[in-house]
Design an enzyme around this catalytic site. Structure first.
Site, PDB file in Angstrom:
ATOM      1  N   ARG A  34      -8.985   1.105   9.237  1.00 51.63           N
ATOM      2  CA  ARG A  34      -8.483  -0.220   9.543  1.00 51.63           C
ATOM      3  C   ARG A  34      -9.518  -1.052  10.292  1.00 51.63           C
ATOM      4  NH1 ARG A  34      -2.805   0.508   9.228  1.00 51.63           N
ATOM      5  NH2 ARG A  34      -1.622  -1.365   9.618  1.00 51.63           N
ATOM      6  N   ARG A  94      12.204  -2.169  11.440  1.00 56.11           N
ATOM      7  CA  ARG A  94      11.036  -1.623  12.136  1.00 56.11           C
ATOM      8  C   ARG A  94      10.746  -2.441  13.385  1.00 56.11           C
ATOM      9  NH1 ARG A  94       5.986  -0.140   8.292  1.00 56.11           N
ATOM     10  NH2 ARG A  94       4.928  -1.255   9.961  1.00 56.11           N
ATOM     11  N   LYS A 136       0.825  -1.220   0.000  1.00 60.29           N
ATOM     12  CA  LYS A 136       0.000   0.000   0.000  1.00 60.29           C
ATOM     13  C   LYS A 136       0.859   1.269   0.000  1.00 60.29           C
ATOM     14  CE  LYS A 136      -2.190  -0.773   3.858  1.00 60.29           C
ATOM     15  NZ  LYS A 136      -1.586  -2.045   4.325  1.00 60.29           N
TER      16      LYS A 136
HETATM   17  P1  ADP Z   1       1.586  -2.116   8.116  1.00 64.87           P
HETATM   18  O1  ADP Z   1       2.645  -2.091   7.062  1.00 64.87           O
HETATM   19  O2  ADP Z   1       1.814  -3.168   9.149  1.00 64.87           O
HETATM   20  O3  ADP Z   1       0.203  -2.084   7.581  1.00 64.87           O
HETATM   21  P2  ADP Z   1       1.418   0.660   9.062  1.00 64.87           P
HETATM   22  O4  ADP Z   1       2.649   1.430   8.818  1.00 64.87           O
HETATM   23  O5  ADP Z   1       0.225   0.987   8.244  1.00 64.87           O
HETATM   24  O6  ADP Z   1       1.826  -0.858   8.984  1.00 64.87           O
HETATM   25  O7  ADP Z   1       0.997   0.770  10.608  1.00 64.87           O
HETATM   26  C1  ADP Z   1       1.884   0.393  11.630  1.00 64.87           C
HETATM   27  C2  ADP Z   1       1.154   0.347  12.955  1.00 64.87           C
HETATM   28  O8  ADP Z   1       0.569   1.638  13.243  1.00 64.87           O
HETATM   29  C3  ADP Z   1      -0.025  -0.615  13.027  1.00 64.87           C
HETATM   30  O9  ADP Z   1       0.353  -1.941  13.328  1.00 64.87           O
HETATM   31  C4  ADP Z   1      -0.875   0.030  14.142  1.00 64.87           C
HETATM   32  O10 ADP Z   1      -0.342  -0.228  15.411  1.00 64.87           O
HETATM   33  C5  ADP Z   1      -0.694   1.511  13.879  1.00 64.87           C
HETATM   34  N1  ADP Z   1      -1.758   2.040  12.972  1.00 64.87           N
HETATM   35  C6  ADP Z   1      -1.579   2.546  11.720  1.00 64.87           C
HETATM   36  N2  ADP Z   1      -2.750   2.931  11.187  1.00 64.87           N
HETATM   37  C7  ADP Z   1      -3.700   2.659  12.119  1.00 64.87           C
HETATM   38  C8  ADP Z   1      -5.119   2.793  12.175  1.00 64.87           C
HETATM   39  N3  ADP Z   1      -5.817   3.299  11.141  1.00 64.87           N
HETATM   40  N4  ADP Z   1      -5.767   2.400  13.306  1.00 64.87           N
HETATM   41  C9  ADP Z   1      -5.096   1.904  14.337  1.00 64.87           C
HETATM   42  N5  ADP Z   1      -3.767   1.728  14.358  1.00 64.87           N
HETATM   43  C10 ADP Z   1      -3.067   2.092  13.269  1.00 64.87           C
END
Ligand code: ADP
Length: 187
Positions: free
Chosen positions: A88, A134, A13
Site C-alpha cells: 500500500r 464496517r 479488489k
Molecule cells: P479498503 O477496502 O479500504 O481498501 P482494506 O480491507 O484493504 O480496505 O483495509 C482496511 C484498513 O486496514 C486500511 O484502511 C488500513 O488501516 C489497514 N490496512 C490494510 N492493509 C494495509 C497495509 N498494507 N498497510 C497498512 N495498513 C493496511
C-alpha cells in the site's frame, strides 16, 4: 502466478481477488481481512492496528509486513498468490520484492490495477457502510482513506509500471465483465 491487486478502497479488489484465487487455485492474501480478524480476536497485533484502521490511516509497515511474510511462508502460497491490500506504499512494495528474493521465490508477475473513478468509489463505500457496517466506512473516514490512497498507494502504479508489470482494468461493469477483463490482461 504472483499477483498484486491495486486500486482504491472499494474498487473491487477483494471480490475479484476471490474469484481469481478460485480460478487459479492459489490463495488470496488480504491484509485488511487479516487485520480485521486480529481486531476481532483481540490479539496484541489487533489492538495495535485498531485505532489506525478506524481512523482510515495505514497501519504501521512493520505490522502488515510481518503478517504478509508469515503468510507467504505457508506451503499453499509457494506456487503463487494474490495480494489484496498489500503493498500500500512504496516501502511495502520494496520490502515485498526483497522478501521474495530472500525466500528465493520468483518476483511479482503482474500488478493489476482496478480503475474506478472517485464518485463511484464514494458511492460504493457508502453502500458498503450500510450493508456491512464496517467501522471505517463512515463519511469522514471514507474521505480520509481515499486521500491516503491517492497520496501513498497510487504512486505504486509508477513503481510497477517501471518494472513493466502494470496492467490496468476498468473496474466498472458486472462482476463477470470485470473478471473477464482481468483474465484477458493476465493471459
Ligand atoms: P479498503 O477496502 O479500504 O481498501 P482494506 O480491507 O484493504 O480496505 O483495509 C482496511 C484498513 O486496514 C486500511 O484502511 C488500513 O488501516 C489497514 N490496512 C490494510 N492493509 C494495509 C497495509 N498494507 N498497510 C497498512 N495498513 C493496511
Amino acid at each position: 502466478m504472483r499477483i498484486v491487486l491495486l486500486g482504491a478502497p472499494g474498487s473491487g479488489k477483494g471480490t475479484q481477488g476471490e474469484k481469481l484465487a478460485a480460478r487459479l487455485g492459489i490463495p488470496k492474501i488480504s491484509t485488511g481481512d487479516a487485520l480485521r480478524a486480529a481486531v476481532t480476536a483481540g490479539t496484541e497485533l489487533g489492538l495495535q492496528a485498531k485505532a489506525s484502521m478506524n481512523a482510515g490511516k495505514l497501519v504501521a509497515n512493520e505490522i502488515v509486513i510481518g503478517i504478509v511474510e508469515e503468510r507467504l511462508e505457508q506451503a499453499d502460497a509457494k506456487p503463487g498468490f494474490i495480494l489484496d491490500g498489500f503493498p500500500r506504499n512504496t516501502e511495502q512494495a520494496q520490502v515485498l520484492d526483497a522478501m521474495l528474493r530472500r525466500h528465493q521465490q520468483p518476483g511479482i508477475d503482474k500488478a493489476v490495477h482496478l480503475q474506478v473513478d472517485d464518485e463511484e468509489i464514494i458511492r460504493r463505500l457508502h453502500l458498503r457502510a450500510i450493508k456491512e457496517g464496517r467501522h471505517d466506512d463512515k463519511e469522514d473516514v471514507i474521505r480520509h482513506r481515499i486521500e491516503v490512497y491517492n497520496a501513498e498507494t497510487h504512486p505504486l502504479l509508477d513503481y510497477y509500471k517501471a518494472q513493466h508489470k502494470l496492467v490496468t482494468v476498468r473496474g466498472v461493469g458486472t462482476l463477470e465483465e470485470i473478471f473477464e477483463r482481468i483474465l484477458t490482461v493476465l493471459a
